[in-house]
Design an enzyme around this catalytic site. Structure first.
Site, short mmCIF file in Angstrom:
data_model
loop_
_atom_site.label_atom_id
_atom_site.label_comp_id
_atom_site.label_asym_id
_atom_site.label_seq_id
_atom_site.Cartn_x
_atom_site.Cartn_y
_atom_site.Cartn_z
CG HIS A 392 -1.81 -1.00 1.30
ND1 HIS A 392 -3.11 -0.82 0.84
CD2 HIS A 392 -1.86 -2.19 1.68
CE1 HIS A 392 -3.93 -1.91 1.04
NE2 HIS A 392 -3.01 -2.87 1.50
CE LYS A 695 -13.75 6.05 1.20
NZ LYS A 695 -12.76 6.08 2.23
C1 26W Z 1 4.31 1.18 10.22
C2 26W Z 1 3.65 2.25 9.93
C3 26W Z 1 2.62 2.02 8.82
C4 26W Z 1 1.13 2.33 9.03
C5 26W Z 1 0.14 2.31 8.01
C6 26W Z 1 2.97 2.11 7.47
C7 26W Z 1 2.12 2.33 6.49
C8 26W Z 1 1.00 2.17 6.68
C9 26W Z 1 -0.05 2.18 5.58
C10 26W Z 1 0.18 1.41 4.49
C11 26W Z 1 -0.49 3.35 5.20
C12 26W Z 1 -1.78 3.66 4.37
O1 26W Z 1 -2.81 3.60 4.61
N1 26W Z 1 -1.49 3.67 2.82
C13 26W Z 1 -2.57 3.92 2.00
O2 26W Z 1 -3.46 2.81 1.80
C14 26W Z 1 -4.45 3.11 1.05
C15 26W Z 1 -5.31 1.86 0.47
O3 26W Z 1 -4.60 0.87 -0.45
C16 26W Z 1 -4.07 3.74 -0.33
O4 26W Z 1 -5.26 4.21 -1.07
C17 26W Z 1 -3.26 5.40 0.12
O5 26W Z 1 -2.75 5.76 -1.19
C18 26W Z 1 -2.26 4.74 0.92
O6 26W Z 1 -1.41 5.94 1.19
#
Ligand code: 26W
Length: 861
Positions: A392, A695
């Protein structure tokens, strides 16, 4: 007569005279009568409601609080879900159905009540029944504490996918963590973000059921012992330093207007012994509960970091805890259904929602080899055919890697297993890329450079049969950049699965006036087949239709303006253009580019007070990770600009800037229906997909955006003439990086930018304090890692174009209708269909509601 029956007779007088419904069965409430899917008529609803008020809340109306009424109603709805739930579970068991297991450290579900009423098709009935009792459904819905068990995109995507999986009747188990405290509540004080503890469970949670009978034990720390078993086979025993118990809590996930209810199983940690009386008797009172406190800490709180790894040991403990609980639970289901272990990968398709659950690959190996004595190669073959991995994010700082020290001390056996997996893997790499030592080093599960790390994305790639990105551009960048070496090794594993959002919550539920209008014109098929919205295209030039379309948005805006004044004290003009940017605060999402443009527009208006621009209301919303200082400074800047602009009478209310506090699912449901311009302005190549963008489109907002993430596919779907595109492309940005980007020169060359910055640097928005925003100013002038200055002029010009087009209401409305008509692709149903076809190879299993007596005599999962 059961307790519930007598209660009904004795408790609520006004219902006693109602005749006993014929078909009601002795044991359960009449809702179990199979032949009707919407089981209850108004009278039965009222009786069940008052029943619950007494039996669940122990209250009579005279004593009841709004919250008591909410809980009573929630239990009425939950009980209706039970019938589907039990029926689905029993058909899945009977058919030993292949099941999708969605492993995610985050599920941002949002409030359940409204969504369950929509999916059960009971909203109107309940609303009337409550009205006859003098109660308002809308008010009771405000009583629900939102389960904020996620940070942003990743967590919400998981929730949308559960809704689609149930609606498409796919046997599914969502596995995650039942945090006692979810994402913090955001308060804004003097323009600054304050974090408040999210006590979502303080009044209990009517939507989940504890299942202590399915509790499991999880080991942590300690050491391993290698020995030979009776057959002389090498075996390993793990002697943990600590064990905790995982208690599952199940939440029913109803499909839309079908009989399916899947399960979201969230794990809570507790101590094997919550009170050690021996220690207590030795007078060590704290020692007596030390284990309890330590264990419960495991699932105490969600890490509020979005895309920044903090590498805290507790985070790894949380990840391992829910993964081990979930895999042990899957093995229990195999046992209950008498399916041999060798067929684990045929029974379960396990999706890893980013690398957060990736330890599952090593844990399944441990369970199969150590706990079940399976030969390594056989276990590895099964493991590699059980997991699929979704990435992601492209941000290097978001890719999880654990220092070997922390990893090996917490998970000594998994460390050994990962070394063994790595040995086999690198052998394969060496045989494929003979002598290419750099490649071996780059691909290794272990980062040997400096302090040694376990690369969780590498483990996920090696242990999965499919790897996907979440938008076409993102999936391409994974193959050409972040996971290039894996792509060159296993191109067949790589796929794209462009994200989607559920049209149930994000259109039918949150924008009933638009949903009703659409249904009135093209029928209701669109709710489960969003491509049907295409039929709206032929209305795009229909002036009457357009006028109604505009009126719906206008009324939504008026309502929201009242809510906003109540929430923030700021009055906005509902006739102004509502320009909205809501998402987590992050430099790559460039909220600071948006506010710099607002300052530009402010300066232009100050310079030409009679300038007749399109009045605008800029709405911002989003939480910053508590430790992310620049993000917090950006929130302060937005509020600081707002407090000056909103009070400047010379602007004649043409510009308003409002930061809406505590952006979450509930507030998202309020703001998407009122938006007219959707800000999707991330640096090209940084936003994996985005889902808020989808959305907004579904709710008739037009997008101003860069060619990034899913914006690219939205532009493709709606057509360039219906999208406000600006900015450098990924290739442009990569060229700028290669050639060396000097933001200060861009600044010097642009007079408007110089004006904007001199106002900023003067302290004008900070009561004269020229130091307050210095970190942000200097970051932009001297490094600007996200190319804000490089895209500023293109963005400003595009925003002026937006203002001009908005003045042509007919043209704007036509663009808005076409955006909605062409949003079908961005339904999570389409995305899940693709996952089922291309990754999980799973088929729908229809649930027929079971007759009550048959339920009593069947075992369930
Ligand atoms: C370890 C810390 C951490 C926590 C959460 C690292 C990474 C994340 C997630 C991957 C961040 C996230 O929410 N990414 C988002 O995911 C969405 C669903 O696929 C995408 O639409 C967004 O572009 C992306 O930023």
């Amino acid at each position: 007569m059961t307790a519930r029956e007598d209660a009904r007779v004795n408790a609520s007088p006004e219902l006693t005279d109602a005749p006993e419904p014929e078909e009601s069965v002795p044991m359960m409430s009449p809702s179990l009568d199979v032949k009707r899917t919407t089981p209850m008529d108004k009278e039965e609803i009222k009786r069940a409601f008052l029943d619950n008020l007494f039996y669940v809340q122990g209250k009579f109306p005279v004593l009841a609080t709004q919250h008591d009424y909410y809980m009573a109603l929630a239990h009425v709805i939950r009980d209706l879900l039970l019938h589907r739930w039990v029926s689905s579970a029993s058909v899945y068991t009977a058919e030993k159905a292949r099941t999708v297991c969605y492993l995610s450290a985050e599920f941002l579900m949002g409030p359940h009540l409204g969504n369950n009423l929509l999916n059960l098709g009971m909203g109107e009935q309940i609303r009337q029944a409550l009205a006859e009792l003098g109660l308002s459904l809308d008010e009771l819905m405000q009583e629900e504490a939102e389960p904020g068990l996620g940070n942003g995109g990743l967590g919400r995507l998981a929730a949308c996918y559960l809704d689609s999986l149930a609606t498409l009747e796919i046997p599914t188990l969502g596995y995650g963590i039942r945090y006692e405290f979810g994402i913090f509540e955001q308060e804004i004080a003097d323009g600054w973000q304050l974090e408040r503890t999210d006590k979502w469970l303080r009044y209990g949670n009517p939507w989940d059921i504890a299942r202590p009978e399915w509790a499991v034990e999880v080991k942590l720390g300690g050491h391993t012992e290698h020995y030979r078993d009776a057959k002389g086979e090498p075996r390993v025993r793990w002697k943990p330093e600590q064990t905790v118990v995982g208690i599952p809590y199940d939440t029913p996930i109803a499909g839309y207007r079908n009989n399916t209810a899947n399960t979201l199983r969230l794990w809570r940690a507790e101590a094997p012994e919550s009170f050690d009386v021996a220690v207590f008797n030795r007078g060590d009172y704290y020692g007596a509960v030390e284990q309890k406190v330590k264990s419960e800490n495991l699932t105490k709180v969600l890490y509020p970091n979005d895309e920044q790894v903090k590498g805290k040991q507790l985070r790894l403990e949380q990840q391992y805890f829910f993964v081990s609980c979930s895999l042990q639970d899957m093995l229990r289901i195999m046992r209950v259904q008498h399916i041999p272990l060798e067929r684990f990968h045929e029974k379960f398709a396990i999706q890893l929602n980013d690398t957060h659950p990736a330890i599952a690959i090593a844990e399944l190996m441990r369970l199969l080899v150590d706990e079940h004595g399976m030969p390594w190669q056989q276990a590895w073959a099964i493991t590699r055919r059980s997991f699929a991995y979704t990435n992601h994010t492209l941000l290097p700082e978001a890719l999880e890697r654990w220092p070997i020290g922390i990893f090996a001390s917490l998970l000594p056996r998994h460390m050994e297993i990962i070394y063994e997996i790595n040995a086999g893997f690198l052998e394969e790499v060496r045989s494929r890329f003979n002598g290419d030592h750099d490649r071996v080093g780059r691909l290794s599960l272990i980062d040997e450079g400096g302090e040694r790390y376990v690369r969780m994305a590498h483990l996920a790639c090696v242990g999965s049969y499919a790897i996907n990105g979440v938008a076409q551009l993102h999936s391409e960048l994974l193959k050409s950049d972040v996971l290039r070496d894996f792509y060159e090794l296993w191109p067949e594993k790589f796929q794209n699965k462009t994200n989607g959002v559920t049209p149930r919550r994000w259109l039918a539920l949150s924008n009933p006036s638009l949903a009703g209008f659409i249904t009135a014109n093209i029928g209701e098929g669109w709710v489960t087949d969003l491509d049907k919205l295409k039929e709206l295209e032929r209305r795009a030039d229909d002036a009457v239709f357009g006028a109604k379309w505009r009126e719906i948005k206008r009324l939504n805006k008026h309502q929201y303006a009242m809510y906003l004044r109540h929430k923030t004290g700021v009055g906005v003009d509902p006739e102004s253009l509502f320009d909205v940017q809501v998402k987590r605060i992050h430099e790559y999402k460039r909220q600071h580019l948006n506010i710099l443009n607002v300052i530009r527009m402010y300066l232009e208006l100050k310079a030409n007070p009679n300038l007749d621009i399109q009045p605008r209301t800029f709405l911002f919303g989003g939480k910053a990770a508590p430790g992310y200082r620049m993000a917090k400074l950006i929130i302060k800047l937005i509020n600081a600009v707002g407090s000056v602009v909103n009070r400047d009478k010379s602007l004649r209310n043409q510009l308003k800037v409002v930061f809406v506090p505590n952006y979450n699912v509930s507030n998202g449901q309020r703001i998407y229906p009122v938006a007219e311009l959707s800000e999707q302005i991330s640096t090209a190549g940084k936003e994996a997909s985005g889902t808020g963008n989808m959305k907004f489109q579904m709710n008739g907002a037009l997008t101003i955006g860069t060619l990034d993430g899913a914006n690219v596919e939205m532009l493709e779907e709606v057509g360039a003439e219906n999208f406000f595109l600006f900015g450098h492309t990924v290739d442009d940005i990569q060229r700028l990086q290669r050639e060396g980007y000097r933001p200060f020169e861009t600044f010097e060359r642009n007079g408007i930018l110089r004006e904007v910055f001199s106002l900023l640097q003067s302290g004008f928005f900070a009561k004269g304090d020229a130091e307050l925003f210095r970190p942000l100013v200097e970051n932009l002038l001297y490094s600007d890692p996200f190319f804000v200055l490089a895209d500023f002029q293109s963005y400003a010009d595009c925003q002026d174009e937006v203002g001009r087009v908005y003045q042509d209401a007919g043209r704007w409305t036509r663009m808005s209708i076409l955006n909605v008509a062409r949003s079908g692709k961005f339904s999570s149903d389409r995305a899940i269909d693709e996952y089922c076809r291309d990754i999980w190879n799973v088929k729908p299993v229809k649930t027929n509601l079971l007759k009550q007596h048959r339920i009593m005599h069947r075992s369930i999962q």
